[in-house]
Write a protein that holds these residues in place. Structure first.
Motif, mmCIF file in Angstrom:
data_model
loop_
_atom_site.group_PDB
_atom_site.id
_atom_site.type_symbol
_atom_site.label_atom_id
_atom_site.label_comp_id
_atom_site.label_asym_id
_atom_site.label_seq_id
_atom_site.Cartn_x
_atom_site.Cartn_y
_atom_site.Cartn_z
ATOM 1 N N ALA A 56 -17.777 9.019 -8.614
ATOM 2 C CA ALA A 56 -18.842 9.985 -8.351
ATOM 3 C C ALA A 56 -19.731 10.183 -9.586
ATOM 4 N N ILE A 57 -19.107 10.339 -10.735
ATOM 5 C CA ILE A 57 -19.884 10.518 -11.967
ATOM 6 C C ILE A 57 -20.733 9.274 -12.238
ATOM 7 N N LYS A 58 -20.127 8.097 -12.089
ATOM 8 C CA LYS A 58 -20.851 6.827 -12.297
ATOM 9 C C LYS A 58 -22.059 6.723 -11.364
ATOM 10 N N ASN A 59 -21.911 7.227 -10.133
ATOM 11 C CA ASN A 59 -22.981 7.133 -9.134
ATOM 12 C C ASN A 59 -23.875 8.373 -9.088
ATOM 13 N N LYS A 60 -23.739 9.225 -10.108
ATOM 14 C CA LYS A 60 -24.580 10.432 -10.253
ATOM 15 C C LYS A 60 -24.497 11.362 -9.033
ATOM 16 N N ILE A 61 -23.278 11.525 -8.538
ATOM 17 C CA ILE A 61 -23.017 12.420 -7.412
ATOM 18 C C ILE A 61 -22.961 13.857 -7.935
ATOM 19 N N VAL A 62 -23.522 14.799 -7.195
ATOM 20 C CA VAL A 62 -23.608 16.194 -7.625
ATOM 21 C C VAL A 62 -22.232 16.872 -7.635
ATOM 22 N N SER A 63 -21.440 16.640 -6.573
ATOM 23 C CA SER A 63 -20.131 17.286 -6.501
ATOM 24 C C SER A 63 -19.233 16.539 -5.527
ATOM 25 N N ILE A 64 -17.960 16.899 -5.595
ATOM 26 C CA ILE A 64 -16.998 16.393 -4.619
ATOM 27 C C ILE A 64 -16.559 17.577 -3.777
ATOM 28 N N ARG A 65 -16.563 17.355 -2.468
ATOM 29 C CA ARG A 65 -16.167 18.384 -1.499
ATOM 30 C C ARG A 65 -15.011 17.851 -0.673
ATOM 31 N N LEU A 66 -14.134 18.757 -0.265
ATOM 32 C CA LEU A 66 -12.984 18.362 0.541
ATOM 33 C C LEU A 66 -12.408 19.580 1.231
ATOM 34 N N ASP A 67 -11.457 19.320 2.113
ATOM 35 C CA ASP A 67 -10.719 20.415 2.729
ATOM 36 C C ASP A 67 -9.243 20.075 2.702
ATOM 37 N N THR A 68 -8.430 21.107 2.742
ATOM 38 C CA THR A 68 -6.991 20.921 2.849
ATOM 39 C C THR A 68 -6.423 22.021 3.736
ATOM 40 N N PHE A 69 -5.339 21.716 4.382
ATOM 41 C CA PHE A 69 -4.732 22.614 5.362
ATOM 42 C C PHE A 69 -4.248 23.897 4.693
ATOM 43 N N TYR B 112 -19.880 13.556 -2.546
ATOM 44 C CA TYR B 112 -18.782 12.795 -1.965
ATOM 45 C C TYR B 112 -17.902 13.779 -1.215
ATOM 46 N N TYR B 113 -17.407 13.316 -0.087
ATOM 47 C CA TYR B 113 -16.470 14.097 0.726
ATOM 48 C C TYR B 113 -15.164 13.311 0.768
ATOM 49 N N ILE B 114 -14.083 13.951 0.362
ATOM 50 C CA ILE B 114 -12.776 13.309 0.330
ATOM 51 C C ILE B 114 -12.040 13.624 1.625
ATOM 52 N N HIS B 115 -11.494 12.592 2.230
ATOM 53 C CA HIS B 115 -10.705 12.748 3.453
ATOM 54 C C HIS B 115 -9.461 11.863 3.360
ATOM 55 N N ARG B 116 -8.456 12.244 4.112
ATOM 56 C CA ARG B 116 -7.268 11.415 4.352
ATOM 57 C C ARG B 116 -6.611 10.885 3.083
ATOM 58 N N LEU B 117 -6.528 11.730 2.054
ATOM 59 C CA LEU B 117 -5.766 11.369 0.858
ATOM 60 C C LEU B 117 -4.289 11.422 1.235
ATOM 61 N N ILE C 147 0.865 -1.179 0.000
ATOM 62 C CA ILE C 147 0.000 0.000 0.000
ATOM 63 C C ILE C 147 0.901 1.228 0.000
ATOM 64 N N VAL C 148 0.711 2.081 -0.990
ATOM 65 C CA VAL C 148 1.517 3.304 -1.086
ATOM 66 C C VAL C 148 0.653 4.555 -1.007
ATOM 67 N N GLY C 149 -0.680 4.384 -1.001
ATOM 68 C CA GLY C 149 -1.565 5.532 -0.916
ATOM 69 C C GLY C 149 -2.940 5.122 -0.444
ATOM 70 N N CYS C 150 -3.714 6.119 -0.021
ATOM 71 C CA CYS C 150 -5.084 5.856 0.414
ATOM 72 C C CYS C 150 -5.942 7.096 0.226
ATOM 73 N N ILE C 151 -7.244 6.863 0.225
ATOM 74 C CA ILE C 151 -8.220 7.944 0.104
ATOM 75 C C ILE C 151 -9.527 7.476 0.735
ATOM 76 N N VAL C 152 -10.209 8.389 1.404
ATOM 77 C CA VAL C 152 -11.549 8.115 1.930
ATOM 78 C C VAL C 152 -12.544 8.864 1.048
ATOM 79 N N ILE C 153 -13.535 8.117 0.564
ATOM 80 C CA ILE C 153 -14.606 8.680 -0.258
ATOM 81 C C ILE C 153 -15.898 8.442 0.508
ATOM 82 N N SER C 154 -16.415 9.494 1.111
ATOM 83 C CA SER C 154 -17.560 9.369 2.012
ATOM 84 C C SER C 154 -18.768 10.141 1.488
ATOM 85 N N THR C 155 -19.944 9.669 1.839
ATOM 86 C CA THR C 155 -21.168 10.422 1.538
ATOM 87 C C THR C 155 -21.635 11.222 2.748
#
Length: 171
Positions: free
Chosen positions: A115-128, A87-92, A60-68
């Protein structure tokens, strides 16, 4: 290869995020610390089937959380789209010795395509706010910077919220 994480991978995931935390500290970016992210957080992500890992050469060299789930702290943000189906992105994270190889880009491509496949409206996230590399990364992908939020257990400094409205494809 990107796949859903399982509980047996916790130690490898923590090795990646701990290496990232130390790397950021060495760069003067105090985004992650001994309290976050932690095993309990990742176990919760796995139980909710929201944690994905990037595997290269059986490691494992990377990870991402994709949450609703919209975290309470996001409610104060003036988002671009009405809050409904996001979708809310965390811990990339990408292990420092694997950065610069397009792994973060692949993880975000995966999240956006899902997200597009699942007809999600947008992706939201935060960064420091002190992580200008991440800010440039998301802005180059078309994300719009919106409001600031705070995570007092991580830093007194703000985190910047971003959103990318997605095209809705007809079925």
């Amino acid at each position: 290869m990107i796949q859903k994480a399982d509980i047996s991978q916790i130690d490898q995931i923590l090795a990646v995020t701990n290496a990232c935390a130390n790397h950021m500290k060495n760069l003067g970016i105090f985004q992650w610390n001994e309290n976050y992210p932690n095993a309990e957080t990742f176990i919760n992500d796995i139980e909710h089937e929201e944690l994905y890992v990037y595997i290269s050469e059986k490691m494992i060299v990377g990870c991402i959380v994709i949450s609703t789930k919209m975290d309470e702290v996001y409610k104060s943000v003036n988002w671009l789209t009405p809050t409904s189906n996001h979708y809310y992105i965390h811990r990339l994270a990408v292990h420092p010795n694997q950065q610069g190889k397009g792994i973060a880009r692949s993880l975000m491509d995966f999240a956006e395509n899902l997200a597009i496949k699942n007809k999600i409206v947008s992706i939201r996230l935060d960064t420091f706010s002190q992580n200008s590399r991440n800010q440039k990364f998301y802005e180059a992908r078309g994300y719009t910077r919106l409001g600031d939020i705070y995570f007092p257990n991580q830093s007194e400094l703000p985190f910047y919220c971003y959103e990318l409205p997605l095209p809705l494809k007809a079925s």
